[in-house]
Scaffold this active site. Structure first.
Site, mmCIF file in Angstrom:
data_model
loop_
_atom_site.group_PDB
_atom_site.id
_atom_site.type_symbol
_atom_site.label_atom_id
_atom_site.label_comp_id
_atom_site.label_asym_id
_atom_site.label_seq_id
_atom_site.Cartn_x
_atom_site.Cartn_y
_atom_site.Cartn_z
ATOM 1 N N HIS A 12 -1.152 -40.851 -25.861
ATOM 2 C CA HIS A 12 -1.122 -39.395 -25.678
ATOM 3 C C HIS A 12 -0.997 -39.039 -24.191
ATOM 4 C CE1 HIS A 12 -2.507 -35.206 -26.784
ATOM 5 N NE2 HIS A 12 -2.800 -35.216 -25.490
ATOM 6 N N GLU A 13 -1.920 -39.567 -23.395
ATOM 7 C CA GLU A 13 -1.894 -39.252 -21.963
ATOM 8 C C GLU A 13 -0.626 -39.791 -21.308
ATOM 9 O OE1 GLU A 13 -3.797 -37.029 -21.052
ATOM 10 O OE2 GLU A 13 -5.215 -37.194 -22.729
ATOM 11 N N HIS A 71 2.067 -37.275 -21.694
ATOM 12 C CA HIS A 71 1.981 -36.241 -20.651
ATOM 13 C C HIS A 71 2.535 -36.795 -19.336
ATOM 14 C CE1 HIS A 71 -0.209 -33.127 -22.720
ATOM 15 N NE2 HIS A 71 -1.285 -33.859 -22.954
ATOM 16 N N HIS A 73 6.216 -36.702 -19.179
ATOM 17 C CA HIS A 73 6.655 -35.323 -18.951
ATOM 18 C C HIS A 73 6.650 -35.025 -17.446
ATOM 19 C CE1 HIS A 73 6.222 -30.964 -20.784
ATOM 20 N NE2 HIS A 73 7.437 -31.208 -20.353
HETATM 21 ZN ZN LIG Z 1 -2.937 -33.498 -24.253
#
Ligand SMILES: [Zn+2]
Length: 695
Positions: free
Chosen positions: A484-485, A488, A491
């Site tokens: 998940h991290e 990010h 991104h």
């Molecule tokens: Zn998040």
């Protein structure tokens, strides 16, 4: 030798010697952490703000007519120095803090908010922005420039820049009442959470609880000056295990009722009136700014756009989830009855029996999975996945300075060796680190004077630390958190824009979790797990049957969880769309909204709104739907990957180009449609969570 500094002289000294005010003469311009002293921050921030103010003054005092370049772009570029310093500071305050840093934070925070308030209330500045905005059709701006102009103009207008003096002062007074009321609301919830203690003196009453939970409760008792007893509280780490494992049904009921009646009892912490006032003021504020309701105001800056759209979205999901949730509850009720449970399920029985049923159905737990998730292997797996998808290469660089010995630094490169950015990883807990996991940046991506600045990104987690005899083994949840991290981080790392405020994770709120949540999908795929899920002792690959069990157990009780989320999201939305003059009682209003999503009998004396801190204290008002919204996006986007294979380069290229690299350069729906070829549909989420086929 004595040197006396007058103020002038100390400012000069500050500019010459304060490392934070100088250009970083380091590899890739990374932060020279070891050269920074805590005492550098306050003077550096003060100087940074001073320079920022001078930059703004230069915009407002120039004689040239306002243009995109001399006003919008100049404003975007202003404050560069103070932004750099404050991001270093707040990243440290989160990941490696100490009392001195915390003390400095208390000095710095008001300085920074005063600075940004000064800008947003600057009438001369707004007049110039408005001039450019009004002339925008003739300006021939690129899409990115149009977005920057829109965002800049809107950020002023949404703070009242277009109002007359009377309305402006009304707005300020509403804002100050609102911040006072949310503070009070939060304090009440906090007191109600902290004041309650369930003391247990009979060991039999602890039946069912794991040893670690009992130990923690004994420790809490000692901290409260009680000997030979166990104390449970309404804090999640105490409350949730008790509700999940305690066999004593009466005590579960007692604890549940204490939790669900917080700030709703007839005492000085009651929040009913406060929340009615908050709702009324938010409504008035929105009206003042020309919006129908607070939700309309909030959603103007969201992918979902309008309350009507959010409402339709929630109703659609509810129709699918409710029958499944009803079946799930029937299954649990039957299970409870077969195991000497109550004839009718109450709210305090749910966690208890569902946990038992889950164990029986799936027989997997952390201990079975952890040996397959050695941290070093997971890191390699994550990097390998990024390499297959986006052709990225990660090279550790030990010469780059860090803020703690646990932090590792990677140079990220394209396949052809082009520099992409810097990635810091910081995995283990320690006293100065906040709980949880997050991604942050020390430097964003942007282009200034044709010079591209590549990003410096960090992911910070709290994973189990390795021991001399045993490596760090992650739980499945931790593996998901890492992916998940890392999503990010991609991104941030793959950002490719011109203006810093539009690149990387600077996107609408209900869009920012797409790049992160989509990465979690790979952790359920055998093809991806085969890259890294090897038993740390035997080297055995994770068996396919185990992967299937992970998938199946993820959907356990998905229907019920969905209707609970929909209930909270509807409650939030209704509070912020309804004309407050038509609401007489907090309890009545809540019951009328929640009726649609409830499957268990309602409980007099309990209330959700009075302790719904997310929306009445924090910043989630009219935004609670975002959790489900983001799931719909990531499920829909991942199905696109699945169509051609989860590591398909073509699909990944589209995702990179239109989502990861595009930041907030355009409305997210436009970006999404360009990637996917259509708008997101909830069908993919329904399929993934098994809510679809059962209808
Ligand atoms: Zn998040």
């Amino acid at each position: 030798m004595f040197i006396t500094f007058d103020r002038e002289c100390s400012q000069l000294y500050n500019r010459l010697m304060n490392i934070l005010l100088q250009e970083f003469n380091t590899p890739f311009g990374t932060v020279p952490f070891h050269k920074i002293h805590a005492e550098d921050f306050i003077p550096a921030i003060e100087t940074g703000i001073k320079i920022g103010k001078e930059e703004i003054e230069k915009i407002t005092t120039q004689t040239a007519l306002p243009t995109f370049e001399n006003t919008i772009e100049a404003l975007e570029r202003s404050g560069e120095l103070v932004n750099r310093i404050s991001s270093i500071f707040f990243n440290l305050n989160a990941a490696e803090t100490n009392p001195e840093i915390q003390r400095i934070a208390k000095v710095i925070s008001p300085l920074l908010s005063a600075f940004s308030n000064d800008i947003i209330l600057d009438e001369k500045l707004f007049a110039r922005i408005k001039h450019v905005y009004n002339h925008r059709p003739a300006l021939n701006l690129t899409t990115e420039q149009q977005t920057l102009l829109q965002n800049t103009y809107k950020s002023f207008v949404r703070n009242g820049a277009n109002l007359n003096e009377d309305a402006k002062s009304r707005l300020r007074s509403i804002d100050s009442s609102l911040s006072q009321l949310s503070l009070e609301y939060g304090e009440h919830v906090l007191s109600e959470t902290n004041d309650y203690k369930l003391e247990i003196t009979w060991e039999e009453d602890l039946a069912g609880l794991p040893e670690s939970v009992k130990k923690a409760a004994a420790l809490t008792a000692q901290e409260n000056g009680k000997q030979e007893s166990w104390v449970f509280t309404l804090q999640a780490p105490s409350y949730i295990p008790f509700m999940t494992y305690a066999e004593n049904r009466n005590l579960r009921e007692e604890l549940f009722k204490a939790f669900a009646s917080r700030a709703f009892k007839a005492n000085e912490n009651n929040n009913e009136n406060i929340l009615l006032q908050i709702v009324k003021l938010r409504y008035d504020r929105a009206n003042l700014l020309g919006f129908k309701s607070h939700a309309d105001f909030v959603l103007q800056e969201r992918m979902a756009e309008s309350p009507e759209k959010v409402n339709t979205f929630l109703i659609d999901l509810l129709q699918h989830a409710k029958p499944v949730a009803a079946q799930e509850l029937e299954e649990i009720a039957a299970y409870a009855q077969a195991h000497n449970g109550p004839a009718e399920l109450a709210r305090w029985d749910l966690l208890f029996y569902s946990e038992k049923l889950k164990k029986e159905k799936y027989t997997i737990d952390d201990e079975v999975l952890k040996p397959f998730f050695k941290l070093d292997n997971v890191i390699k797996g994550v990097f390998e996945a990024a390499s297959r998808l986006y052709g990225l290469v990660f090279k550790e660089n030990t010469t780059i300075d860090t803020y703690h010995a646990d932090v590792k630094v990677f140079e990220v490169e394209e396949e052809d060796g082009t520099h992409v950015g810097i990635l810091y990883t910081d995995f283990f807990p320690r006293p100065g680190k906040r709980n949880g996991a997050w991604m942050t940046s020390f430097r964003g991506q942007q282009v200034i004077d044709n010079q591209e600045q590549r990003p410096h990104i960090a992911i910070v987690c709290n994973f189990t630390k390795p021991l001399e005899s045993k490596p760090s083994l992650l739980t499945f949840n931790e593996v998901k958190t890492f992916f998940h991290e890392f999503g990010h981080a991609l991104h941030g790392l793959l950002a490719k824009g011109t203006y810093g405020s539009l690149t990387g994770t600077n996107v609408y709120w209900d869009f920012v979790e797409l790049p992160s949540q989509i990465m979690e999908n790979w952790t359920y795929e055998k093809e991806c797990l085969d890259l890294f899920a090897y038993h740390y002792e035997t080297g055995e690959r994770m068996p396919a049957a185990l992967v299937q069990k992970i998938k199946d157990s993820a959907n356990f009780m998905a229907g019920y969880a969905t209707i609970r989320q929909i209930g909270l999201a509807s409650l939030d939305l209704k509070w912020h769309t309804t004309n407050p003059d038509t609401i007489n009682s907090c309890a009545e209003f809540e019951n009328s909204v929640l009726r649609e999503t409830e499957l268990l009998p309602s409980m007099p004396g309990t209330n959700t709104s009075c302790s719904f801190s997310h929306i009445f204290q924090g910043g989630y008002s009219a935004g609670y739907y975002s959790y489900k919204w983001a799931e719909v996006l990531d499920a829909d986007a991942f199905e696109f990957f699945q169509e051609q294979g989860i590591f398909h380069r073509g699909t990944a290229d589209l995702f990179r180009k239109h989502i990861l690299s595009a930041g907030g350069s355009e409305h997210p729906m436009q970006l999404y449609k360009r990637f996917r070829g259509k708008e997101p549909s909830p069908q993919a989420l329904l399929r993934r969570t098994g809510l679809h086929s059962q209808r």
